[in-house]
Structures are given as C-alpha cells and as structure tokens.
Motif scaffolding. Structure first.
Motif, mmCIF file in Angstrom:
data_model
loop_
_atom_site.group_PDB
_atom_site.id
_atom_site.type_symbol
_atom_site.label_atom_id
_atom_site.label_comp_id
_atom_site.label_asym_id
_atom_site.label_seq_id
_atom_site.Cartn_x
_atom_site.Cartn_y
_atom_site.Cartn_z
ATOM 1 N N ALA A 7 34.500 -31.241 24.934
ATOM 2 C CA ALA A 7 35.668 -31.100 23.735
ATOM 3 C C ALA A 7 37.025 -30.965 24.440
ATOM 4 O O ALA A 7 38.082 -31.366 24.079
ATOM 5 N N SER A 44 26.387 -23.716 18.233
ATOM 6 C CA SER A 44 26.674 -25.057 18.119
ATOM 7 C C SER A 44 28.043 -25.318 17.780
ATOM 8 O O SER A 44 28.757 -26.355 17.618
ATOM 9 N N VAL A 46 30.878 -24.382 18.493
ATOM 10 C CA VAL A 46 31.631 -24.738 19.846
ATOM 11 C C VAL A 46 32.084 -26.170 19.730
ATOM 12 O O VAL A 46 33.143 -26.573 20.041
ATOM 13 N N HIS A 47 30.916 -26.925 19.529
ATOM 14 C CA HIS A 47 31.290 -28.443 19.237
ATOM 15 C C HIS A 47 31.388 -29.090 18.083
ATOM 16 O O HIS A 47 31.969 -30.022 17.965
ATOM 17 N N ALA A 48 30.451 -28.654 17.328
ATOM 18 C CA ALA A 48 30.405 -29.248 16.012
ATOM 19 C C ALA A 48 31.787 -29.057 15.058
ATOM 20 O O ALA A 48 31.875 -29.720 14.029
ATOM 21 N N CYS A 49 32.433 -27.822 15.008
ATOM 22 C CA CYS A 49 33.632 -27.648 14.087
ATOM 23 C C CYS A 49 34.807 -28.615 14.592
ATOM 24 O O CYS A 49 35.067 -29.050 15.495
ATOM 25 N N GLY A 52 37.829 -27.781 16.244
ATOM 26 C CA GLY A 52 37.520 -26.926 17.455
ATOM 27 C C GLY A 52 38.145 -25.619 17.468
ATOM 28 O O GLY A 52 38.581 -25.008 18.314
#
Lengths: 101, 434
Positions: A7, A44, A46-49, A52
């Motif tokens: 990210a 998850s 933390v990367h899937a939003c 960010g």
C-alpha cells in the motif's frame, strides 16, 4: 507493475486528494470496536479498503481514519460476521461528494 | 414536515429511486423522495453506461436534454495476460442511428438531470437527509420513515427502498441480510481527462461516437473480476473490480490493482498524458437470482441494487434499476387507484409484474454463472494465459512449421489443464449459461 505492491508504494493519498469531501469533524461515521487482536477479516482491511483508511498500530490493533472514506461499504461487508466495525452513513450532506461519480 | 402525510416515500435518488418517484409523481400521487447526498448523484458511482431502453420507457424524449456523453459504436472484449491481449471487437455503423441504444454518461450529472425531471413531475425531493429507520404500526406494517433531520418522522402508505447496495434501512429493519462478501464486487475507478480530439484519434471515432473496452485476465491477479475503459466526451473512465472476499483473502490493494491495469501495455497508451480528476469506489451486488432478498412486504418494496438487480454477466445494472423502480411504482399506482391497502398480499403484484420482464428472465437465466465463476478461477488466470500463448505461437513467424505450432498450442492447453478439465469447464459453463 505488480498489483501486490504494498500500500505504501502506491500513493492512495494522492488519489484521494482529487476528491471532494465535507468532513463531519469529530463525528466519524465508522468506528472500529476496541479489541486486543483483530480477526483476519478486520486485518485484511488494511489492504482491502480502497481509500486506505485502515492501518495497523504498533500493538497489532487495527485503527481507522475515516476522513478519506468513499462510503463503498467494503469494510462493512467484510466484517459483517465478526461485528468489529460500527458502520453508519455520514449525516445527511456530509462525507464524499462525487463530481463525476 | 412531521405532520405531512404522503401517498408514497422513496428512499434514495439513484436510477431506481428516480424511476420510481418519477412514475408515482406522473400518476398524480403525493410522493416524497429522500436523498442523503448534497444533490442527487453526489453519492452515486457507476462505470457508466446508460442503456436507452429503460429510460425511454419513462422519458421517451430524454435525448433532447439529458447529459449524454457518447453513444457506443464499438465494443471490445479483451482477454489479457501480463503483456498482451486477445481481443474481440464489434463495431457497426448501424449504431450511428437516430436513437442510439447505449451511451456513456457521468452519473453525478445524469442523476442531477433525472432528478430535475422528477421535480418537474411534481415530487417533493429532499436532499441531505438520511433515513435512519422504518416506522411501523402495531401489526408491523411499514407506515413511514424516521430521518436524521432532528429525528423527524414522515408517514406514507408505502415506502419504496431504493437505497443502493449498502441499504442500511432495509437491513437494520430485518427486511434482508447484509450481502455476503463472496456475492459482491468492489470496483475502483478513475476519471481521466483528455482533449476530445485526442480521444477521437486514439479510439478511431468521430463526433459523439464512443468505445467500450471490457477486459478480463491476469489483470485481476487471480481474483474473480473485470476491468473496463469507457470513452466519455472529454474524459475516459477506467476501472477494475473484483469480488470482495477475493480482495479480503489476497494481499492485493484495489488501488494497486488499478495502477497495474492502467500501466498494462495495452491500456497505458490510451491514457497517456491524461489528467486524473477523481478516484471513486463502489460495491456492485453480483450474486444474481439466488442472492435476491424478499422484494416486498407490508407497506414496503425494494428496487435497484438494494434488491440485487444486477446482471453481472452482461454488465447491466442501471437499466434493471430503472425498470424495477418503474414497475414497483406502477404496482403502487394501480393499488392506489383501486383504493386497496398496501399490504404484502397486494404488493405481491410487483413480483408478478417483474417476472414478465427481461429483469427476472435474465437474472433467472444466469443464476448459475456467479457460482461458476467463483468456483472456476482458471477463467480469469489460466485461460487468458493460454489464449495469449496460443496467439503468440500462431502469429510469430520463426521458421517453425505450422503443424508443429498447432501441436505446441494443443500441448500448452493440455499442460495447463487436463483434457477432462477443459471439457468439464466447457460443459459447466454451457450448463450455467443455458
């Protein structure tokens, strides 16, 4: 470019900078419930939003800064079973304001 | 406001809510539409393609003043691996007709226009107002809504929920469950601005002609999903979406995936020199027929994305939304005229009417596809690689004879997936498609 790039290397902040928001100061519409260890689902985010908004702190807990939220609801769907998130719409008129949509 | 009583309340001002409100107001009903955004469209995101037919049913002369970007004359379907794409194009002069079938639109502008028609028809539209819950009578019949405007309640004979994929009101009222993460896609999109002459020369179009590119393959990093690129008048919408559970289980970031897609050698030259002016994210309910919730009850109906009305196979949604909104409203108008109460038994007519339309017929036809795609990831990873490899082998002239090449291609396919697997996939797909 590898889509698995962490990210931090793809600057989502620069993307969000294009958008218009009316932030309801002091009244975040999403909160993470207090926890010791986040579930896999919560971590998850933390990367899937896509905005960010989620980050892991030094204690391994997941925190949210909802300012750049695009109100897509991904975090709500992902954690529906674990119930770790309190999700609401921003008050009428607040939040993201799409110019194009 | 709290003393006022309406014939109907519509929650939401997207395509389904606008279609419903417009139809109700046109028929002379006293209708209130509530929208949480600053203006209709400010919270709404779509690719976006407008299918003329569904809107034509409501506003036959919409082409006179609706903000339309380009009508589509060419559709490209691309299967991509990391460095190439195998494409199918269909382009026809027939699409330059008087009343084109498909247009690209910009939702914030289109929804605002649609809302102006709704207001002209006589509806009361209230923005910046979030509906917090349904109000019921002692028997459980929905008789109004509570809003976040000083907790004010408004009463009506019927409430149409056009509240979108994140329909909090219906879910919190127990009318339906939250969508499971494996039946909903997360799509991210950017708006890239370019001078119209550049768009026209790059995409080989003139005037208001437009091009649509839909893409699948290794661009989704093994996840179930697709990418797209649509030409607008002076901008290009570029985006990619995958099933939410796939994002959650992978390490992939949505914005990283979008960056990689934009930087794919087949896409990059199309965006060269553009200026990005917006980044958006949205969920798309893709569970289809089997994921559909209860569509009506005592005093309420659900339309559009909140009712899972998306045909994921054909990338259709707003036309299903408008059609369900219109039909829900027509059901209400018919009952209102006959002075019959908005009970569950009477509102069941909504489902009967819907069953006769393309909406239910198409969703029913493709009911097996979402499950098929979810269980058969080779469609998004292995097959695109095999197709590209086959094309490369076939087109590269390197002194190898054609029979040997043919054999090599056959062996690549057999090496990638057993003969039984290949045949099995074809049979499974055919069965789901039927």
């Amino acid at each position: 470019m590898d889509p698995k790039t962490p990210a931090s290397r793809v600057k989502v902040e620069e993307k969000l900078f294009q958008n218009r928001y009316l932030v309801d100061a002091g009244r975040p519409h999403i909160t993470v419930r207090p926890h010791d260890t986040p579930s896999r689902a919560l971590r998850s985010l933390v990367h899937a939003c896509p905005a960010g908004c989620y980050a892991e702190n030094e204690k391994g807990q997941v925190e949210i800064t909802a300012d750049g939220c695009m109100e897509c609801g991904t975090c709500r769907v992902v954690t529906a079973k674990t119930g770790e998130i309190e999700w609401n719409y921003p008050r009428g008129g607040f939040g993201v304001l799409y110019k194009f949509g | 406001m709290s003393e006022e009583r309406f014939d109907a309340i519509v929650v939401g001002a997207g395509p389904s809510g606008n279609a419903a409100t417009y139809t109700l107001a046109q028929a002379g009903l006293k209708v209130l539409q509530l929208e949480r955004g600053e203006y209709p469209g400010s919270k709404n995101v779509q690719g976006a393609i407008l299918y003329a037919n569904a809107l034509e049913e409501l506003i036959p002369d919409f082409r006179d003043d609706a903000p339309l970007e380009r009508h589509i004359v060419e559709q490209r379907l691309w299967t991509m691996d990391d460095s190439s794409h195998v494409g199918m194009h269909y382009r026809s002069e027939d699409f330059n007709e008087d009343k084109p079938n498909r247009y690209t639109i910009i939702r914030a502008q289109f929804d605002k226009w649609f809302s102006s028609k709704v207001k002209e028809a006589g509806a009361t539209v209230l923005c910046e107002t979030t509906v917090t819950e349904l109000v019921r009578d002692v028997r459980g019949k929905v008789i109004g809504v509570r809003t976040d405007r000083h907790g004010a309640t408004v009463m009506a004979d019927v409430v149409i929920l056009a509240e979108g994929v994140n329909g909090l009101v219906g879910q919190r009222s127990g009318l339906r469950d939250i969508v499971p993460p494996d039946t909903v896609a997360l799509a991210v999109k950017e708006m890239h601005f370019l001078p119209r002459e550049v768009i026209e020369s790059r995409f080989n179009i003139k005037g208001d002609e437009g091009v649509v590119i839909e893409a699948m393959g290794t661009i989704t990093a093994g996840m179930t999903g697709t990418g797209f690129l649509y030409t607008n008048e002076e901008s290009v919408s570029v985006g990619i979406g995958c099933i939410v559970s796939d994002f959650a289980e992978s390490e992939v970031t949505p914005y990283g995936l979008l960056e990689a897609f934009k930087n794919h050698p087949s896409i990059k030259p199309l965006l060269e020199g553009s200026e990005c002016k917006e980044y958006a994210a949205h969920l798309i309910p893709e569970g289809g027929y089997h994921a559909m919730p209860e569509l009506y009850g005592d005093g309420w109906l659900v339309v559009g994305d909140a009712g899972q009305f998306v045909n994921a196979v054909h990338r259709e949604g707003s036309n299903l939304a408008m059609t369900t909104g219109r039909i829900a409203a027509q059901t209400v108008v018919a009952l209102h005229r006959r002075r019959e109460p908005m009970t569950k038994a009477n509102l069941a007519d909504y489902r009967t009417r819907l069953d006769g339309t393309f909406v239910m017929k198409d969703l029913k036809k493709y009911r097996g596809i979402p499950g098929f795609l979810h269980r058969n990831r080779q469609v998004f990873d292995l097959y695109p690689k095999l197709f590209s490899g086959a094309m490369q082998t076939w087109f590269r002239v390197d002194g190898v004879d054609k029979r040997t090449k043919q054999k090599a291609i056959f062996n690549q396919f057999r090496g990638g997936r057993s003969m039984l697997g290949l045949v099995g996939d074809a049979v499974k797909l055919a069965r789901a498609w039927r």
